[in-house]
Design a protein around this motif. Structure first.
Motif, PDB file in Angstrom:
ATOM      1  N   LEU A  42      69.225  54.987  35.715  1.00 31.79           N
ATOM      2  CA  LEU A  42      69.800  56.298  35.995  1.00 31.79           C
ATOM      3  C   LEU A  42      68.886  57.466  35.604  1.00 31.79           C
ATOM      4  O   LEU A  42      68.695  58.391  36.407  1.00 31.79           O
ATOM      5  CB  LEU A  42      71.169  56.421  35.316  1.00 31.79           C
ATOM      6  N   PRO A  43      68.295  57.506  34.408  1.00 36.64           N
ATOM      7  CA  PRO A  43      67.468  58.662  34.052  1.00 36.64           C
ATOM      8  C   PRO A  43      66.238  58.845  34.944  1.00 36.64           C
ATOM      9  O   PRO A  43      65.646  59.931  34.955  1.00 36.64           O
ATOM     10  CB  PRO A  43      67.053  58.361  32.606  1.00 36.64           C
ATOM     11  N   ARG A  44      65.840  57.807  35.693  1.00 37.43           N
ATOM     12  CA  ARG A  44      64.662  57.920  36.556  1.00 37.43           C
ATOM     13  C   ARG A  44      64.976  58.544  37.903  1.00 37.43           C
ATOM     14  O   ARG A  44      64.063  58.882  38.667  1.00 37.43           O
ATOM     15  CB  ARG A  44      64.028  56.543  36.785  1.00 37.43           C
ATOM     16  N   GLN A  45      66.265  58.699  38.220  1.00 42.32           N
ATOM     17  CA  GLN A  45      66.628  59.228  39.536  1.00 42.32           C
ATOM     18  C   GLN A  45      66.402  60.733  39.589  1.00 42.32           C
ATOM     19  O   GLN A  45      66.667  61.451  38.624  1.00 42.32           O
ATOM     20  CB  GLN A  45      68.084  58.888  39.854  1.00 42.32           C
ATOM     21  N   ARG A  46      65.934  61.210  40.733  1.00 40.55           N
ATOM     22  CA  ARG A  46      65.609  62.637  40.871  1.00 40.55           C
ATOM     23  C   ARG A  46      66.834  63.515  40.680  1.00 40.55           C
ATOM     24  O   ARG A  46      66.729  64.666  40.265  1.00 40.55           O
ATOM     25  CB  ARG A  46      64.981  62.898  42.247  1.00 40.55           C
ATOM     26  N   TRP A  47      68.006  62.985  40.997  1.00 39.92           N
ATOM     27  CA  TRP A  47      69.219  63.792  40.919  1.00 39.92           C
ATOM     28  C   TRP A  47      69.881  63.728  39.539  1.00 39.92           C
ATOM     29  O   TRP A  47      70.918  64.354  39.335  1.00 39.92           O
ATOM     30  CB  TRP A  47      70.224  63.338  41.988  1.00 39.92           C
ATOM     31  N   PHE A  48      69.293  63.008  38.599  1.00 38.80           N
ATOM     32  CA  PHE A  48      69.851  62.954  37.243  1.00 38.80           C
ATOM     33  C   PHE A  48      69.558  64.272  36.537  1.00 38.80           C
ATOM     34  O   PHE A  48      68.403  64.686  36.406  1.00 38.80           O
ATOM     35  CB  PHE A  48      69.256  61.778  36.473  1.00 38.80           C
ATOM     36  N   ALA A  49      70.617  64.950  36.065  1.00 38.79           N
ATOM     37  CA  ALA A  49      70.465  66.317  35.541  1.00 38.79           C
ATOM     38  C   ALA A  49      70.051  66.368  34.077  1.00 38.79           C
ATOM     39  O   ALA A  49      69.654  67.426  33.604  1.00 38.79           O
ATOM     40  CB  ALA A  49      71.777  67.081  35.722  1.00 38.79           C
ATOM     41  N   GLY A  50      70.127  65.254  33.367  1.00 33.43           N
ATOM     42  CA  GLY A  50      69.895  65.290  31.924  1.00 33.43           C
ATOM     43  C   GLY A  50      68.529  64.813  31.493  1.00 33.43           C
ATOM     44  O   GLY A  50      68.387  64.238  30.413  1.00 33.43           O
ATOM     45  N   LYS A  51      67.515  65.046  32.318  1.00 33.28           N
ATOM     46  CA  LYS A  51      66.174  64.564  31.986  1.00 33.28           C
ATOM     47  C   LYS A  51      65.671  65.197  30.684  1.00 33.28           C
ATOM     48  O   LYS A  51      65.935  66.358  30.409  1.00 33.28           O
ATOM     49  CB  LYS A  51      65.215  64.855  33.128  1.00 33.28           C
ATOM     50  N   GLY A  52      64.933  64.392  29.914  1.00 32.72           N
ATOM     51  CA  GLY A  52      64.382  64.888  28.659  1.00 32.72           C
ATOM     52  C   GLY A  52      65.272  64.642  27.462  1.00 32.72           C
ATOM     53  O   GLY A  52      64.866  64.920  26.325  1.00 32.72           O
ATOM     54  N   ARG A  53      66.489  64.155  27.690  1.00 36.97           N
ATOM     55  CA  ARG A  53      67.400  63.850  26.588  1.00 36.97           C
ATOM     56  C   ARG A  53      67.877  62.408  26.728  1.00 36.97           C
ATOM     57  O   ARG A  53      68.184  61.960  27.834  1.00 36.97           O
ATOM     58  CB  ARG A  53      68.606  64.797  26.608  1.00 36.97           C
ATOM     59  N   PRO A  54      67.962  61.674  25.648  1.00 39.29           N
ATOM     60  CA  PRO A  54      68.358  60.264  25.752  1.00 39.29           C
ATOM     61  C   PRO A  54      69.824  60.117  26.158  1.00 39.29           C
ATOM     62  O   PRO A  54      70.655  60.974  25.869  1.00 39.29           O
ATOM     63  CB  PRO A  54      68.138  59.735  24.333  1.00 39.29           C
ATOM     64  N   VAL A  55      70.108  59.041  26.852  1.00 41.89           N
ATOM     65  CA  VAL A  55      71.491  58.688  27.198  1.00 41.89           C
ATOM     66  C   VAL A  55      72.036  57.823  26.074  1.00 41.89           C
ATOM     67  O   VAL A  55      71.486  56.763  25.763  1.00 41.89           O
ATOM     68  CB  VAL A  55      71.558  57.937  28.537  1.00 41.89           C
ATOM     69  N   THR A  56      73.099  58.297  25.438  1.00 38.43           N
ATOM     70  CA  THR A  56      73.660  57.572  24.290  1.00 38.43           C
ATOM     71  C   THR A  56      74.753  56.589  24.681  1.00 38.43           C
ATOM     72  O   THR A  56      75.159  55.753  23.874  1.00 38.43           O
ATOM     73  CB  THR A  56      74.226  58.564  23.266  1.00 38.43           C
TER      74      THR A  56
END
Length: 479
Positions: A42-56
């Motif tokens: 999920l974090p690699r997708q272009r449409w993921f808005a939370g880039k730069g912060r870890p998914v907890t």
């Protein structure tokens, strides 16, 4: 029987049993088994808005088997998920951003879908199956169109249709969008899938429907759409998930047309004039279709306060902006002064993120406006709130400047001619020239340039000189 036809048969046979199975132990155990794959993908997708912060962590909002796996495991399954991604420092989204996932499930993934692979599930109800991005699979894409052709509900999902849709249209995935995903069907329709979803009507459905009722042909009218009603939606409002609209075959992107004009040394004035008129027609129709509340002194003060707040935040993040802050503040102070004199304006719904890339010119020269979602980073209630039409005008004026600056050598005269022609075309369509209220125009263009400075400093430092040139001009300009 063709693959598309077999998909339709499977769809018809499975509808009843899907609804019965959507809240059983299979669904309960599903997300924990997918979490390791989603953490990676999920974090690699272009449409993921939370880039730069870890998914907890993740939490499941809704799960629907649009197409269950057949017992033999030879065909694909389609799993529709609404999942919240939890991250630190998300005060504005206390419960995490909600994402729409359309996941294909197969026993063995064909070679043509290798690039769409997410990974193999190791445990849980899908153990041993391969998970992949379903929109890349033509059979899954055909299934979505079939659902839109036949309105109705499927668990928490509701499919609606405004006009008949033919069957048998070959799908293709568009791998160009940033915040959403799109499928084109036979060069006749385009289905936009919203990835980050919010409770409430998405403006990209709401506004084109309103414009269609007004008979405005400048925006493709929605043909079909689908939404979700979910248990955790506190407002009780559905989540808009996707919109099917006519595909403007042969139309060209306004940004690319502008760059081609610059590259060939050809004037863009006629196009800018026509585009201004098209914008005015859309604004006029929106004002007729939806409420137009007055922007009086208190609302004006709130508007200016937001601009000042954004300026101060940007100056803290981008030191190069600091010397210009006093001059830029005068643009906002001028609007405040007008409010003190008793001036008021009619606010209305607007595009919200208008620039050359949000426009299309058909082979006949007819301009259309697209993508009414607004700025995806902003909360949905803010994107749905009435604004001054000059906000869209300012966005387009900045876009002409960007186009001129992207060309070497820089051609400021080209941008100036386009800006003037656009305002003249707007005046022809609306009856009011946006330059007749220079305080409003300067303030909104300043606000947009400040946003651009912050964006470029964070994402494209090489482009920072483009908005900074506008900042220098606007900081020394008087209305």
């Amino acid at each position: 029987m063709s693959e598309a036809a077999s998909t339709r048969v499977a769809l018809a046979k499975s509808t009843a049993r899907i609804a019965k199975r959507r809240t059983n132990t299979r669904t309960t155990a599903l997300l924990p088994s997918l979490t390791p794959l989603l953490h990676e993908w999920l974090p690699r997708q272009r449409w993921f808005a939370g880039k730069g912060r870890p998914v907890t962590g993740f939490s499941l909002v809704a799960a629907t088997e649009i197409l269950p796996l057949d017992t033999a495991g030879t065909g694909p399954g389609l799993l529709h998920l609404l999942v919240r991604a939890h991250q630190p420092d998300t005060a504005a989204q206390a419960h995490g951003d909600c994402y729409q996932l359309l996941l294909g499930v197969r026993t063995a993934l064909p070679t043509r879908l290798t690039a769409a692979r997410i990974g193999q599930v190791t445990d849980g109800p899908l153990a041993g199956r391969t998970l992949y991005e379903g929109l890349h699979d033509p059979r899954v894409a055909d299934l979505l169109l079939e659902r839109l052709r036949r309105p109705g509900t499927l668990g928490p999902l509701r499919f609606d249709r405004a006009a008949p849709i033919p069957s048998g249209l070959a799908p293709r995935f568009l791998d160009t969008e940033q915040s959403n995903s799109s499928l084109v069907y036979g060069d006749a329709y385009i289905l936009k899938i919203f990835r980050r979803v919010f409770p409430g009507a998405n403006p990209d459905l709401e506004l084109p429907l309103a414009l269609s009722r007004e008979g405005c042909g400048r925006v493709p009218a929605p043909v079909a759409w689908f939404e979700a009603s979910t248990p955790d939606t506190a407002t009780g409002e559905p989540l808009t998930l996707g919109v099917l609209q006519p595909f403007l075959r042969g139309a060209q992107d306004g940004w690319q047309l502008a760059l081609a004009s610059l590259g060939s040394g050809r004037d863009f004035v006629p196009e800018a004039h026509a585009l201004g008129r098209a914008t005015a027609e859309v604004h006029t129709a929106l004002a007729a279709a939806l409420p137009t509340p007055a922007l009086a002194h208190a609302q004006t003060r709130h508007l200016v306060a937001g601009m000042v707040e954004r300026l101060e935040a940007a100056a803290q993040a981008v030191p190069a902006l600091v010397p210009y802050v006093p001059g830029l503040r005068t643009a906002f102070d001028a609007v405040t002064a007008l409010g003190h004199t008793g001036r008021s304006w009619a606010a209305q719904r607007v595009h919200g993120d208008l620039h050359l890339g949000q426009t299309l010119r058909g082979p006949d020269g007819f301009w259309s406006l697209i993508d009414f979602e607004g700025e995806p980073a902003k909360p949905l209630p803010e994107r749905r709130s009435p604004q001054l039409p000059v906000r869209d005008v300012a966005g387009m004026l900045r876009s002409f400047d960007y186009a001129a600056r992207s060309h070497r050598p820089w051609n400021p005269e080209w941008a100036a001619r386009c800006r003037a022609a656009y305002c003249e075309g707007y005046a022809r369509g609306a009856g009011t020239d946006p330059r007749s209220e220079p305080e409003l125009l300067r303030a909104h263009e300043t606000d947009k340039a400040v946003y651009e400075v912050l964006y470029e400093a964070r994402h494209r430092p090489d482009w920072l000189p483009v908005p900074m040139a506008a900042i220098q001009r606007l900081a020394t300009t008087t209305a």
